[in-house]
Design a protein around this motif. Structure first.
Motif, PDB file in Angstrom:
ATOM      1  N   UNK A 116      -0.906   7.236  -2.975  1.00 28.98           N
ATOM      2  CA  UNK A 116      -1.477   6.186  -4.532  1.00 28.98           C
ATOM      3  C   UNK A 116      -0.774   4.761  -4.335  1.00 28.98           C
ATOM      4  N   UNK A 117      -1.338   4.062  -4.734  1.00 25.53           N
ATOM      5  CA  UNK A 117      -0.329   2.441  -4.523  1.00 25.53           C
ATOM      6  C   UNK A 117      -0.582   2.382  -5.301  1.00 25.53           C
ATOM      7  N   UNK A 118       1.062   2.334  -6.326  1.00 22.63           N
ATOM      8  CA  UNK A 118       1.530   2.381  -8.123  1.00 22.63           C
ATOM      9  C   UNK A 118       1.935   1.196  -8.164  1.00 22.63           C
ATOM     10  N   UNK A 154       0.958  -1.004   0.035  1.00 21.10           N
ATOM     11  CA  UNK A 154       0.112  -0.248  -0.094  1.00 21.10           C
ATOM     12  C   UNK A 154       0.866   0.885  -0.387  1.00 21.10           C
ATOM     13  N   UNK A 155       0.198   2.359  -0.827  1.00 22.05           N
ATOM     14  CA  UNK A 155       1.361   3.947  -1.371  1.00 22.05           C
ATOM     15  C   UNK A 155       2.474   3.719  -1.131  1.00 22.05           C
ATOM     16  N   UNK A 156       3.103   2.319  -2.082  1.00 25.75           N
ATOM     17  CA  UNK A 156       4.844   2.059  -2.712  1.00 25.75           C
ATOM     18  C   UNK A 156       4.199   2.413  -3.960  1.00 25.75           C
ATOM     19  N   UNK A 157       5.199   3.353  -4.626  1.00 22.94           N
ATOM     20  CA  UNK A 157       5.942   3.384  -6.151  1.00 22.94           C
ATOM     21  C   UNK A 157       6.273   2.030  -6.198  1.00 22.94           C
ATOM     22  N   UNK A 158       5.534   0.704  -7.219  1.00 26.52           N
ATOM     23  CA  UNK A 158       6.449  -0.159  -7.408  1.00 26.52           C
ATOM     24  C   UNK A 158       6.094  -0.901  -8.867  1.00 26.52           C
ATOM     25  N   UNK A 159       7.503  -0.704  -9.390  1.00 26.15           N
ATOM     26  CA  UNK A 159       7.955  -0.692 -11.211  1.00 26.15           C
ATOM     27  C   UNK A 159       8.142  -1.636 -11.689  1.00 26.15           C
ATOM     28  N   UNK A 179      -7.434   4.050  -6.123  1.00 25.84           N
ATOM     29  CA  UNK A 179      -6.901   2.823  -4.795  1.00 25.84           C
ATOM     30  C   UNK A 179      -5.363   3.033  -5.105  1.00 25.84           C
ATOM     31  N   UNK A 180      -5.501   2.035  -6.676  1.00 20.16           N
ATOM     32  CA  UNK A 180      -4.413   1.652  -7.558  1.00 20.16           C
ATOM     33  C   UNK A 180      -4.429   2.382  -8.740  1.00 20.16           C
ATOM     34  N   UNK A 181      -3.393   2.797  -8.736  1.00 24.14           N
ATOM     35  CA  UNK A 181      -3.237   4.294 -10.344  1.00 24.14           C
ATOM     36  C   UNK A 181      -2.257   3.301 -11.377  1.00 24.14           C
ATOM     37  N   UNK A 182      -2.512   2.993 -12.281  1.00 21.31           N
ATOM     38  CA  UNK A 182      -1.284   1.619 -12.997  1.00 21.31           C
ATOM     39  C   UNK A 182      -0.815   2.670 -14.070  1.00 21.31           C
ATOM     40  N   UNK A 183       0.325   3.064 -14.413  1.00 20.44           N
ATOM     41  CA  UNK A 183       0.945   3.676 -15.666  1.00 20.44           C
ATOM     42  C   UNK A 183       2.117   2.691 -15.766  1.00 20.44           C
TER      43      UNK A 183
END
Length: 345
Positions: free
Chosen positions: A221-223, A58-63, A189-193
């Motif tokens: 955001x959880x990204x 939660x709340x991390x930027x996961x690449x 809640x979740x942001x996909x890029x």
């Protein structure tokens, strides 16, 4: 990796596969452990995603990163509910994608998750304001309410005063800002890029990365962010998953990937990144205890950010934790070796 509670995790992938080909369905009915390279070749099936297990906190930027064809975008689309996994279990924002009905998946995409694409995908006949407001228009929200919220997001992404512009009147970076604002309208809640900045020139790309980090600092955001550029990944990520031929080769912080690559494939990605830009003081200090002397640095500082202070000190520089307690010391020679991109671990 330490275990996390259910509240700490927003995405769980457990042995996820995505197969393409006429025999994909038949293979899915068997034992996943029997799906070998030889079987895939014999049945003319392509494994775009192979046995992926990971968690996004939660709340991390996961690449997710890798070269073209590595499976990173397919995995992202599986997470977003746009592509159905062939095998495995996948849970996103509390939705079990393997068991969710079509209506539940629509609900998830409308309310719990949002996505930004590389090509901006703006509606050319709508103004900036109406493009941003469009998701709430599709949900039946009244014009006054959706435009009020859209104006707030337009201002947040730095486009105040351009609400009435059409997409063709904006630069590439400005168009992507509109896409980002639109993706946040439903408060996902979740942001996909998916490689959102790869079509931009280098200067605008760097500007958009900074803007992205600023917005994340505000919204937390959880990204999940897909890129093929390791420098971009290092700048943005809390953690990175490197993919190769559909598999996740390694998951770790940028520092972990650079200092302890799992194999030569990961090492190839990390080779050009200066260690001083990633390695933290705490990773290369010598443990110590006692009273703090002089002006210390923090164990969480990036070495490159405090290199001048350490190199110019009369002796080793004290290192403190978040509470100001002495936890170690770091010598100038250690920093110099890092400045030369040498391994000091």
């Amino acid at each position: 990796m330490t275990s996390e509670t259910k509240q700490d995790v927003v995405i769980r992938c457990d042995a996820v596969w995505k197969l393409y080909g006429e025999a994909a369905g038949a293979l899915a009915k068997g034992d996943a452990g029997q799906i070998t390279d030889e079987v895939l070749a014999e049945r003319e099936v392509i494994a775009a995603v192979r046995d992926v297990s990971l968690q996004v906190r939660r709340d991390e930027i996961f690449v997710i990163m890798g070269l073209s064809g590595s499976g990173k975008s397919t995995l992202l689309r599986c997470m977003a509910g746009l592509v159905e996994p062939t095998l495995g279990e996948l849970e996103v924002a509390g939705y079990d994608l393997g068991r969710a009905s079509p209506q539940k998946l629509i609900e998830m995409r409308r309310h719990a998750v949002s996505m930004v694409f590389q090509d901006f995908a703006l509606l050319p006949h709508l103004t900036v304001l109406d493009n941003v407001a469009f998701p709430l228009r599709m949900q039946g929200v009244g014009k006054a309410e959706r435009q009020k919220k859209a104006r707030e997001l337009v201002e947040m992404v730095g486009l105040a005063g351009r609400e009435a512009y059409m997409p063709h009147e904006l630069s590439g970076g400005q168009q992507q800002r509109v896409g980002i604002a639109r993706s946040l309208m439903t408060e996902p809640e979740v942001w996909f890029l998916d490689e959102p900045f790869s079509a931009l020139d280098p200067l605008i790309r760097a500007e958009m990365q900074s803007e992205f980090l600023r917005i994340q600092g505000m919204l937390r955001k959880s990204i999940v962010f897909v890129t093929h550029d390791f420098e971009e990944a290092v700048r943005l990520a809390d953690r990175i998953a490197i993919m190769h031929s559909g598999r996740v080769v390694q998951v770790g912080t940028p520092e972990e990937l650079i200092t302890s690559p799992a194999d030569d494939y990961v090492a190839k990605f990390t080779r050009k990144i200066p260690r001083r830009q990633v390695v933290k003081v705490g990773s290369v200090m010598v443990p110590a205890a006692g009273a703090v002397r002089g002006e210390p640095v923090k164990e969480t500082d990036i070495v490159g950010d405090v290199a001048g202070q350490i190199v110019n000190a009369d002796g080793p520089t004290d290192v403190v934790d978040a509470e100001g307690n002495l936890v170690g010391r770091i010598a100038a020679k250690t920093v110099i070796r890092l400045l030369l991109n040498e391994d000091v671990t």
